[in-house]
Design a protein around this motif. Structure first.
Motif, short mmCIF file in Angstrom:
data_model
loop_
_atom_site.label_atom_id
_atom_site.label_comp_id
_atom_site.label_asym_id
_atom_site.label_seq_id
_atom_site.Cartn_x
_atom_site.Cartn_y
_atom_site.Cartn_z
N GLU A 123 0.37 10.25 7.66
CA GLU A 123 1.00 10.79 6.45
C GLU A 123 2.52 10.79 6.61
OE1 GLU A 123 -0.29 11.31 3.61
OE2 GLU A 123 0.81 12.88 2.54
N VAL A 124 2.98 11.13 7.82
CA VAL A 124 4.42 11.10 8.08
C VAL A 124 4.94 9.66 7.91
CG1 VAL A 124 6.19 11.56 9.82
CG2 VAL A 124 4.18 13.05 9.67
N ASN A 125 4.21 8.72 8.46
CA ASN A 125 4.61 7.31 8.36
C ASN A 125 4.68 6.86 6.90
OD1 ASN A 125 4.60 7.29 11.13
ND2 ASN A 125 2.67 6.17 11.34
N ARG A 126 3.71 7.28 6.09
CA ARG A 126 3.68 6.88 4.67
C ARG A 126 4.92 7.41 3.94
NH1 ARG A 126 -1.73 9.54 4.77
NH2 ARG A 126 -3.04 7.84 5.46
N VAL A 127 5.19 8.70 4.16
CA VAL A 127 6.29 9.33 3.42
C VAL A 127 7.62 8.68 3.82
CG1 VAL A 127 7.56 11.50 3.12
CG2 VAL A 127 5.04 11.51 3.13
N VAL A 128 7.84 8.50 5.12
CA VAL A 128 9.10 7.90 5.56
C VAL A 128 9.24 6.48 5.00
CG1 VAL A 128 10.40 7.12 7.59
CG2 VAL A 128 9.21 9.32 7.65
N ALA A 129 8.20 5.69 5.14
CA ALA A 129 8.27 4.29 4.68
C ALA A 129 8.55 4.24 3.18
CB ALA A 129 6.97 3.57 5.01
N GLU A 133 0.85 -1.20 0.00
CA GLU A 133 0.00 0.00 0.00
C GLU A 133 0.89 1.25 0.00
OE1 GLU A 133 -4.08 -0.18 2.02
OE2 GLU A 133 -3.11 1.45 3.09
N ALA A 134 1.88 1.23 -0.87
CA ALA A 134 2.81 2.37 -0.99
C ALA A 134 2.18 3.48 -1.83
CB ALA A 134 4.10 1.90 -1.66
N GLY A 135 2.66 4.70 -1.62
CA GLY A 135 2.31 5.81 -2.51
C GLY A 135 1.01 6.54 -2.20
N LEU A 136 0.33 6.19 -1.11
CA LEU A 136 -0.89 6.95 -0.77
C LEU A 136 -0.47 8.28 -0.15
CD1 LEU A 136 -2.11 4.16 -1.25
CD2 LEU A 136 -3.64 4.55 0.65
N ARG A 137 -1.20 9.32 -0.45
CA ARG A 137 -0.90 10.63 0.13
C ARG A 137 -2.20 11.38 0.41
NH1 ARG A 137 3.23 8.56 0.39
NH2 ARG A 137 5.26 9.15 -0.41
N SER A 138 -2.29 11.94 1.64
CA SER A 138 -3.39 12.88 1.93
C SER A 138 -2.88 14.30 1.78
CB SER A 138 -3.90 12.67 3.36
OG SER A 138 -2.88 13.03 4.29
N PHE A 139 -1.55 14.45 1.71
CA PHE A 139 -0.87 15.76 1.68
C PHE A 139 -1.19 16.58 2.92
CE2 PHE A 139 -1.22 14.29 -2.67
CZ PHE A 139 0.14 14.24 -3.00
N ASP A 140 -1.49 15.87 4.03
CA ASP A 140 -1.81 16.52 5.29
C ASP A 140 -0.81 16.00 6.33
OD1 ASP A 140 -2.80 17.34 7.71
OD2 ASP A 140 -4.81 16.51 7.44
N ARG A 141 0.25 16.78 6.55
CA ARG A 141 1.31 16.31 7.45
C ARG A 141 0.93 16.43 8.92
NH1 ARG A 141 6.84 15.88 5.06
NH2 ARG A 141 6.35 15.10 2.99
N THR A 142 -0.30 16.94 9.21
CA THR A 142 -0.72 16.91 10.62
C THR A 142 -1.18 15.50 11.02
OG1 THR A 142 -3.04 17.46 10.20
CG2 THR A 142 -1.53 19.32 10.48
N MET A 143 -1.38 14.62 10.03
CA MET A 143 -1.77 13.24 10.35
C MET A 143 -0.50 12.43 10.61
SD MET A 143 -4.39 12.18 7.31
CE MET A 143 -4.92 10.63 8.05
N PRO A 144 -0.42 11.74 11.74
CA PRO A 144 0.77 10.89 11.95
C PRO A 144 0.92 9.87 10.82
CG PRO A 144 -0.90 10.51 13.69
CD PRO A 144 -1.37 11.67 12.88
#
Ligand code: UD1
Ligand code: UDP
Length: 357
Positions: A129-135, A116-127
Motif C-alpha cells: 500500500e505504501v508503494n502504491r501511494v508513493v508511486a 495499475e495505478a490507483g488501487l488502494r487497500s487503505f491498509d498502510r501496514t501492507m508494504p
C-alpha cells in the motif's frame, strides 16, 4: 525513442507482458529486471513461456528487507536511467521494484508511467500500500484499471495524466487461457479432474509471517472434502519448513507452476483460495469463485460483483466446504462481471505513450 520497462517479481512479468508486446516495434525497448525474484520457477520460466525478450539488464537485488530491496532497486534503476536517458519508464503494480522506479524517475527527466495505478487497500501496514501511494503521487502517467481506481487518484488530487485503460491481466489471461487449455498437462500430471478440486495460493507476508495464522490456513485446506492443490511460493515453503508442517489430508503442496499450468489449474478449479492480488482478478475473469484470506482487498470490485469473498482463517474451512458441496452457493459466485476491461490495456497504454512522449 527508448522506453524502459522495469519488472522485479512474477506478477509483474506476467502483467507487463502485454505492454511489452504492444511496445515492440513502436519503441526501442529496454527491459530491466531488478532481480527481486530470481528462482527459475519464479522468474526465468515466465520469460520463456510468455515468449518475452530476455531482460537487457538484471540488477540482481535478490531477497532482503524492505529497505534493502527498495534502496538497491533505486540505485540500480537510477543508474540505468542516467546511462540510457529513455523518454519514459514503466513499472506495474505495488512491489518494491515499483517504488524504486518511481523515486528514481521522479528526480530525472525520464517520465514515469505507473501501470495499475490507483488501487488502494487503505491498509498502510501492507508494504504494497505504501508503494502504491508513493508511486501514484510521483507518476507522470497513471494507467488506472477501473473507474474506482481513477476515483481514488482523484480523491488524492491526482487528475493530470490519468488514463483508464483496463487491467493488462485481461490481455494476459485471454491470450493464454486457450493455449493453456490445449498445451498444459497439469491436471493429468496431478491426477485431478476438472471442477473437482481447489486451487490455492498463499504468500502474503501478513499470512506467512505469523506461523499460527499460516498453520490455521493450511489446516483448513487440509481438512477440505476435495483435493486442494497449492503451488507454494518460496516465502511460504520456507515458513512451513521452519515449523515442520506436513499436510496429512487433502492438501497437496507443489512447486510454483509455470503460467500456462497455473492458468489451467485455476480455470478448471471448483473454487480458488488465495491471498494473491493477481489471482483475485484472474479468478473473476475465469469465473471461478474465490475466497481471499485477508481482512481487506485493493480489488473490492471483485467482492461487490459477488465473485470473491474475504475470509479469515477461522472461517475458511466452513466457507470452503459450503462452496464445495452446495451448487447454488457456488453458482451465486459465478457470472460475467467483466471488471477489468476488454483485453486491450497493453495497446491502450502504448498508444498513450506513443502520442505523449
Ligand atoms: C513480493 C511483493 C508482493 C508480491 C509478490 C509476488 C513486495 C513488497 N512484495 O513479495 O507484493 O505479491 O512478490 O509473488 O515487493 N524467495 C525465493 N526465491 C525467489 C524469490 C523469493 O526463495 O526467487 C524467498 C526468499 O526467502 C525471500 C522471500 O521468498 O526472502 C520473499 O520474497 P520477496 O521478493 O521479498 O517478497 P514476496 O513475498 O515474493
Ligand atoms: N502464478 C503462476 N504460478 C503459480 C502461482 C501463480 O504463474 O504457481 C501466477 C498467477 O496466475 C498470477 C500471478 O502469478 O498471474 C500472481 O502472482 P503472485 O500471487 O505471486 O503475486 P500478486 O499478484 O499477489 O502480487
Amino acid at each position: 525513442r527508448e522506453l524502459a520497462v522495469v519488472v522485479g517479481t512474477r506478477p509483474e512479468i506476467i502483467k507487463m507482458a502485454p505492454v511489452i508486446r504492444a511496445a515492440q516495434g513502436r519503441f526501442d525497448l529496454h527491459l530491466i529486471h531488478t532481480g527481486q525474484h530470481y528462482d527459475e520457477e519464479m522468474s526465468g520460466a515466465f520469460f520463456e513461456s510468455l515468449d518475452l525478450p530476455t531482460p537487457d539488464d538484471n540488477l540482481e537485488i535478490g531477497s532482503g528487507s524492505q529497505a534493502e530491496q527498495t534502496a538497491s532497486g533505486l540505485v540500480g534503476v537510477e543508474s540505468m536511467l542516467v546511462e540510457r536517458d529513455p523518454a519514459a519508464v514503466l513499472a506495474l503494480g505495488d512491489t518494491n521494484a515499483v517504488v524504486s522506479t518511481a523515486l528514481a524517475a521522479s528526480k530525472l527527466p525520464t517520465k514515469f508511467g505507473h501501470v495499475e495505478a490507483g488501487l488502494r487497500s487503505f491498509d498502510r501496514t501492507m508494504p504494497e500500500e505504501v508503494n502504491r501511494v508513493v508511486a501514484d503521487h510521483v507518476a507522470d502517467f497513471s494507467f488506472a484499471p477501473t473507474d474506482q481506481a481513477v476515483q481514488h487518484l482523484d480523491d488524492e488530487g491526482i487528475s493530470a495524466g490519468v488514463y483508464e485503460t483496463g487491467n493488462t491481466i485481461v490481455d494476459a489471461c485471454r491470450d493464454h487461457a486457450p493455449m493453456a487449455e490445449e498445451r498444459s498437462t497439469v491436471l493429468t500430471d496431478l491426477d485431478i479432474a476438472g471442477r473437482d478440486y481447489v486451487a490455492a495460493t498463499i504468500h502474503r507476508a501478513s499470512n506467512t509471517d505469523d506461523p499460527d495464522r499460516l498453520r490455521a490456513i493450511m489446516d483448513a485446506l487440509d481438512t477440505a472434502s476435495a483435493p486442494v492443490v497449492l503451488p507454494a511460493h518460496p516465502r511460504t515453503t520456507s515458513v512451513l519448513d521452519d515449523i515442520g508442517y506436513e499436510p496429512s489430508g487433502s492438501l497437496r503442496l507443489v512447486d510454483p507452476l509455470d503460467y500456462l499450468d497455473f492458468l489451467k489449474l485455476l480455470d478448471n478449479a471448483r473454487v480458488a483460495v488465495t491471498d494473491s492480488g493477481g489471482i483475485q482478478e484472474e479468478a473473476s475473469i475465469l469465473e471461478v469463485p474465490c475466497l481471499t484470506v485477508r481482512p481487506n482487498t485493493e480489488r473490492p470490485e471483485t467482492v461487490s460483483a459477488g465473485v470473491n469473498q474475504l475470509v479469515e482463517p477461522e472461517d475458511l474451512g466452513d466457507r470452503l466446504e459450503t462452496l464445495l458441496t452446495d451448487d447454488a452457493e457456488r453458482a451465486a459466485m459465478t457470472g460475467h462481471p467483466n471488471l477489468y476491461g476488454d483485453g486491450t490495456a497493453g495497446e491502450h497504454i502504448v498508444d498513450v505513450l506513443d502520442a505523449q512522449v
